[in-house]
Design a protein around this motif. Structure first.
Motif, mmCIF file in Angstrom:
data_model
loop_
_atom_site.group_PDB
_atom_site.id
_atom_site.type_symbol
_atom_site.label_atom_id
_atom_site.label_comp_id
_atom_site.label_asym_id
_atom_site.label_seq_id
_atom_site.Cartn_x
_atom_site.Cartn_y
_atom_site.Cartn_z
ATOM 1 N N GLU A 28 -11.174 11.826 71.040
ATOM 2 C CA GLU A 28 -10.483 13.027 70.566
ATOM 3 C C GLU A 28 -10.763 13.257 69.089
ATOM 4 O O GLU A 28 -10.985 14.380 68.640
ATOM 5 N N LEU A 29 -10.757 12.184 68.324
ATOM 6 C CA LEU A 29 -11.006 12.289 66.884
ATOM 7 C C LEU A 29 -12.452 12.681 66.597
ATOM 8 O O LEU A 29 -12.731 13.648 65.867
ATOM 9 N N ARG A 30 -13.392 11.949 67.184
ATOM 10 C CA ARG A 30 -14.794 12.087 66.782
ATOM 11 C C ARG A 30 -15.458 13.331 67.352
ATOM 12 O O ARG A 30 -16.442 13.813 66.776
ATOM 13 N N THR A 31 -14.946 13.869 68.452
ATOM 14 C CA THR A 31 -15.538 15.106 68.960
ATOM 15 C C THR A 31 -15.221 16.293 68.057
ATOM 16 O O THR A 31 -15.878 17.332 68.147
ATOM 17 N N ARG A 32 -14.225 16.157 67.204
ATOM 18 C CA ARG A 32 -13.881 17.222 66.263
ATOM 19 C C ARG A 32 -14.718 17.169 64.986
ATOM 20 O O ARG A 32 -14.593 18.056 64.140
ATOM 21 N N ILE A 33 -15.525 16.120 64.842
ATOM 22 C CA ILE A 33 -16.220 15.873 63.576
ATOM 23 C C ILE A 33 -17.723 15.841 63.806
ATOM 24 O O ILE A 33 -18.203 15.321 64.819
ATOM 25 N N ALA A 34 -18.475 16.380 62.849
ATOM 26 C CA ALA A 34 -19.936 16.194 62.830
ATOM 27 C C ALA A 34 -20.299 15.578 61.481
ATOM 28 O O ALA A 34 -19.851 16.048 60.431
ATOM 29 N N TRP A 35 -21.101 14.528 61.544
ATOM 30 C CA TRP A 35 -21.523 13.798 60.344
ATOM 31 C C TRP A 35 -23.018 14.003 60.166
ATOM 32 O O TRP A 35 -23.805 13.692 61.056
ATOM 33 N N VAL A 36 -23.405 14.536 59.024
ATOM 34 C CA VAL A 36 -24.826 14.704 58.696
ATOM 35 C C VAL A 36 -25.143 13.753 57.550
ATOM 36 O O VAL A 36 -24.800 14.029 56.395
ATOM 37 N N PRO A 37 -25.768 12.615 57.839
ATOM 38 C CA PRO A 37 -26.027 11.630 56.785
ATOM 39 C C PRO A 37 -27.196 12.040 55.900
ATOM 40 O O PRO A 37 -28.004 12.908 56.257
ATOM 41 N N GLN A 38 -27.279 11.389 54.753
ATOM 42 C CA GLN A 38 -28.381 11.668 53.825
ATOM 43 C C GLN A 38 -29.715 11.253 54.441
ATOM 44 O O GLN A 38 -30.718 11.933 54.275
ATOM 45 N N GLN A 39 -29.720 10.132 55.156
ATOM 46 C CA GLN A 39 -30.910 9.686 55.875
ATOM 47 C C GLN A 39 -30.752 10.071 57.337
ATOM 48 O O GLN A 39 -29.946 9.473 58.050
ATOM 49 N N PRO A 40 -31.462 11.080 57.802
ATOM 50 C CA PRO A 40 -31.264 11.572 59.178
ATOM 51 C C PRO A 40 -31.624 10.515 60.218
ATOM 52 O O PRO A 40 -32.566 9.734 60.028
ATOM 53 N N THR A 41 -30.854 10.503 61.291
ATOM 54 C CA THR A 41 -31.081 9.551 62.379
ATOM 55 C C THR A 41 -31.561 10.304 63.610
ATOM 56 O O THR A 41 -30.853 11.164 64.138
#
Length: 591
Positions: free
Chosen positions: A419-432
């Protein structure tokens, strides 16, 4: 050494495999029935030998000889069929159980908290997932079957010896304890060395994996000779431990064979004496020798397989440790629901946190921060100020030691992780990126998305143009971590993934800091599309980011030391002035 490396097992450790075998108890039962049948038929051949000699050869009865041979031939045919069934079912069981164990271990790995992987090397974990499970496949699919068959033959052979000749049986029974003693003593050493051997092989794989992953760095510094020598030392250390294990197993096998066949020699001499003196028939002696050889072979096979079972015990223990590892981040027993009409999307209340690997060095200390719906906040500060730590806590990769974090006025520890993580998108400095095609990488957060949705996300991320120029377009394989793309292209793929996921909260670890001007322009356009009408926390390294944000938060040593607009902070915050001069080429030069 990591907590994965501690060792304790005995063969009782193999009991941990039972829950994986029980779903297939019908197959296991059929295999055991076939095993008992083949063992019983093999033992019956001894009586056939007795009849063949006494009633066929010695009596000179051709009819009896033919009947005995036909009976033995029938037994052999049934044995062949039962052996086929036993081998197939046992091998099937080994493959099936190994696949289930491998899946269970992988499922467990995916639930473990990130700090677990800081404390335990990924190469060692991979060794357990691959090497150890492959070893168990060999044990369950063949060695365990041989051990059971040999044990049944050993017990059955001893019974038939007593039935055939009691006096000669005493010689065999007297030798059995002498043979079992080295199995017990040397078996312990084999088990310890087996565990050590598996650990050193894991070390070799870990070292090689790290060097291969960093091959460009190794070659750019000309360190190939050094790494070759270092890897050679790891290989030789693994070989040294394996050599000791092999030596103990060879000593165990040689000792068992020496004692077992010496006892057979004594028994044959005594039997021969009795035949010559008329106390024993030739058929009885031949049958007795047949059973004695079965008993000796059974003991030798059990002793040899015992070494394999000791290795399996070590592998089982290593896998059990992994499956029993406790994750520090768990779903709540009674999850709560976020308040959809809350004003603050995220709130940090007196949050203090130390990384498990650095318990005496606070990453955050009594931090308070409220982020309103739709607000874009830029986080700035020197390295180690706690910017990335905020992201990791919001995603619940870790939990703070004190204070709490709320999402929509609900403590995130009260929310299900999904429930928590589906609300969030993380774009890191080093793309994965993953070793798959473009479709897979953009769809990763939303696998059910249609092709049209994927293409629309790629266009919004300004990625469609270069994707369509790839050899196979969206079906192009990108290589390990997107090695076939440039840095800017990889970032736009990751941004397309975030756009497709359509999150409420964005965590952006400034994605343009390491890009050239053209790539930065394209990525910034994609980010503008991504952040529109979303709550955003962004770690800022560029002036454009801070100017476009609603609020700038300045962090230092895990605390918020200032916040406001760019112009206001330039006049009120000495730290921000220095950061602006160094990072943004703006404001006063540092003294």
């Amino acid at each position: 050494m990591s907590d994965l490396a501690a060792a304790r097992p005995g063969l009782r450790t193999l009991a941990a495999l039972w829950p994986f075998i029980t779903p297939y108890k019908h197959v296991a039962s059929a295999a055991i029935i076939a095993l008992l049948l083949t063992s019983g038929l093999t033992l019956s051949l001894g009586q056939g030998v007795l009849l063949l000699i006494d009633d066929g050869f010695i009596s000179g009865s051709l009819t009896q000889l033919n009947q005995t041979l036909l009976l033995m031939l029938g037994i052999i045919v049934v044995m062949a069929i039962a052996t086929f069934a036993r081998f197939y079912w046992v091998s099937w069981l080994g493959e099936r159980v190994t696949a289930d164990i491998r899946q269970a271990v992988f499922d467990r790995i995916l639930t473990l908290h990130p700090s677990y992987f800081e404390e335990n090397r990924s190469g060692e974990i991979m060794s357990r997932l691959t090497t150890d499970t492959t070893l168990l496949q060999s044990i369950i699919g063949s060695s365990l079957s041989f051990a059971l068959r040999s044990l049944v033959m050993l017990i059955g052979g001893l019974v038939m010896l007593l039935i055939t000749n009691f006096k000669l049986s005493l010689v065999v029974f007297g030798a059995v304890p002498l043979v079992l003693l080295p199995i017990l003593i040397l078996g312990r050493r084999v088990r310890k060395l087996s565990r050590a051997s598996q650990d050193t092989v894991a070390d070799v794989g870990t070292y090689a994996g790290e060097i291969i992953q960093q091959i460009k760095t190794v070659q750019s510094y000309g360190r190939q000779p050094f790494e070759q020598q270092a890897f050679s030392r790891e290989v030789e250390r693994a070989f040294s431990v394996a050599r000791k294990r092999i030596l103990q197993r060879a000593l165990l096998l040689a000792t068992v064979i020496l004692l077992a066949f010496t006892a057979i020699g004594v028994m044959v001499w005594m039997g021969g004496y009795d035949v010559i003196t008329g106390q024993l028939s030739g058929g009885e002696l031949a049958a007795f020798v047949f059973y004695a050889i079965i008993v000796a072979s059974g003991v030798a096979t059990v002793s040899e397989v015992m070494g394999e079972l000791q290795r399996a015990a070590g592998a089982t223990e290593r896998l059990t440790e992994l499956m029993n590892a406790d994750s520090l981040i768990k779903d709540p027993s009674t999850p709560a629901a976020p308040e959809s009409d809350a004003t603050d999307y995220v709130a940090f209340n007196e949050v203090s946190f130390c990384y498990p690997s650095r318990p005496d060095s606070p990453a955050l200390s009594g931090l308070n921060l409220r982020v309103r719906r739709g607000e874009t906040i830029a986080l700035v500060g020197p390295s180690g100020a706690g910017k990335s730590t905020l992201f990791e806590l919001v995603l619940r990769f870790y939990d703070p030691q004190s204070g709490h974090i709320k999402l929509l006025n609900t403590d995130i520890r009260s929310l299900n992780l999904s429930e928590l993580r589906t609300r969030i998108a993380w774009v890191p400095q080093q793309p994965t990126l993953f070793s798959n095609d473009v479709w897979y990488n953009i769809r990763y957060g939303r696998p059910e998305a249609s092709d049209e949705d994927v293409i629309a996300a790629a266009k919004a991320a300004f990625a469609d143009e270069f994707i369509t120029r790839l050899p196979e377009g969206y079906s192009s394989f990108l290589g390990e971590n997107g090695v076939r793309l440039s840095g800017g292209q990889k970032q736009r793929i990751v941004i397309a993934r975030a756009i497709l996921n359509n999150p409420d909260l964005l965590l952006l670890d400034e994605a343009t800091s390491a890009l050239d001007a053209e790539s930065e322009f394209q990525v910034q356009l994609a980010l503008d599309n991504l952040t529109r009408e979303r709550t955003t926390l962004v770690i800022a390294h560029r002036l454009a980011t801070v100017r476009n944000s609603d609020r700038i938060v300045v962090l230092n040593e895990g605390k918020i030391v200032a916040e406001g607009t760019h112009d206001a902070l330039l006049s009120s915050s000495p730290l921000y002035q220095r950061l602006a001069a160094l990072q943004f080429n703006e404001g006063e030069q540092p003294a």
